[in-house]
Design an enzyme around this catalytic site. Structure first.
Site, PDB file in Angstrom:
ATOM      1  N   TYR A   4       0.841  -1.197   0.000  1.00 23.77           N
ATOM      2  CA  TYR A   4       0.000   0.000   0.000  1.00 23.77           C
ATOM      3  C   TYR A   4       0.878   1.250   0.000  1.00 23.77           C
ATOM      4  CZ  TYR A   4      -3.490   3.454   1.329  1.00 23.77           C
ATOM      5  OH  TYR A   4      -4.300   4.562   1.347  1.00 23.77           O
ATOM      6  N   LYS A   7       1.286   4.327  -3.209  1.00 24.81           N
ATOM      7  CA  LYS A   7       1.019   5.751  -3.071  1.00 24.81           C
ATOM      8  C   LYS A   7       2.186   6.634  -3.528  1.00 24.81           C
ATOM      9  CE  LYS A   7      -3.191   5.547  -1.654  1.00 24.81           C
ATOM     10  NZ  LYS A   7      -4.291   6.132  -2.438  1.00 24.81           N
TER      11      LYS A   7
END
Length: 257
Positions: free
Chosen positions: A203, A207
């Site tokens: 994750y 980003k």
């Protein structure tokens, strides 16, 4: 260290609540059936947004969200028009089909690209690791395909539309080797290798290219976008990092945006 400090101090700040009057506006929110997307839709209603397009993964979720949002009232006492559209971010065909439907909207003032996932198990979608497909590739495919629609509204209604792409300060925690070690032009292929994928930090990794692509797309828009009569760009692009939040009540989940 600077990244960690910035992240931690950012969690202690509460931004002021918007007070804009959005009467007459049409705003699109992806991932609108829960968490940040749902709360964004509720706030848009409160700010008198006339039409809210809610993008959800399937028709049933869209309908349920539409019914839920109809219970909320705007400050001016008028009901917002809620339009549910199906959007499956793991499918490029779904993204293209979704944007085709958006062309039929009378106008489009802003889009909030909030839909995202945090996978802990390695899975593929469209030939790429699923988190990368949803959070990065499909998000920017969607942004790119929506640009002509936003520009058309800018010219027709003399407005400056916005694209808000939800990022995260946790991109600071990405191991840079995951993006710098692959051969030139092979980053997406390299991070989609099952054997070497670090799903615990996936994750965070997803980003970082979001932030980098926002900067790149912004530079492209700055160079190529036509200017309206007031000298403002036809579309404004920004990258927001909301911070830690509880995105659902049952069961509790943490949205690491």
């Amino acid at each position: 260290m600077p990244g960690n400090i910035q992240f931690l101090t950012g969690q202690l700040r509460t931004p002021p609540m918007p007070t804009d009057d959005l009467t007459g506006r049409t705003i699109l929110v992806t991932g609108a059936n829960s968490g940040l997307g749902l709360d964004a839709a509720k706030l848009l209603i409160k700010l008198n947004c006339s039409t809210i397009v809610i993008a959800c993964r399937d028709v049933s979720k869209g309908k349920a969200t539409e019914d839920l949002l109809r219970a909320f009232s705007s400050q001016n006492g008028k009901k917002s028009t809620i339009i549910p559209f199906e959007l499956e971010m793991t499918s490029f065909a779904s993204v293209v089909s979704f944007t085709t439907r958006c062309k039929d909207l009378p106008r489009l003032d802003a889009v909030i690209l909030n839909a995202g996932i945090a996978e802990v198990e390695f899975k593929l979608a469209e030939g790429y690791e699923k988190t990368i497909t949803v959070n990065v590739i499909s998000t920017f495919l969607l942004a790119t395909l929506l640009l002509p629609i936003l520009r058309a509204s800018a010219r027709k209604y003399s407005i400056t539309p916005n694209i808000a792409i939800v990022g995260s300060a946790v991109h600071f925690w990405t191991d840079p080797k995951q993006l710098t070690k692959p051969a030139s032009g092979q980053i997406l292929k390299a991070v989609s290798d099952r054997q070497s994928a670090d799903m615990k930090g996936r994750y965070f990794l997803s980003k970082l290219p979001v932030m980098l692509l926002v900067k790149y797309l912004g530079s492209v828009l700055e160079k190529s976008a036509q200017q309206d009569s007031s000298g403002k760009p036809l579309v404004v692009l920004n990258n927001v990092a909301p911070g830690f939040c509880v995105s659902s009540k049952s069961p509790p989940q943490i949205n690491r945006n």
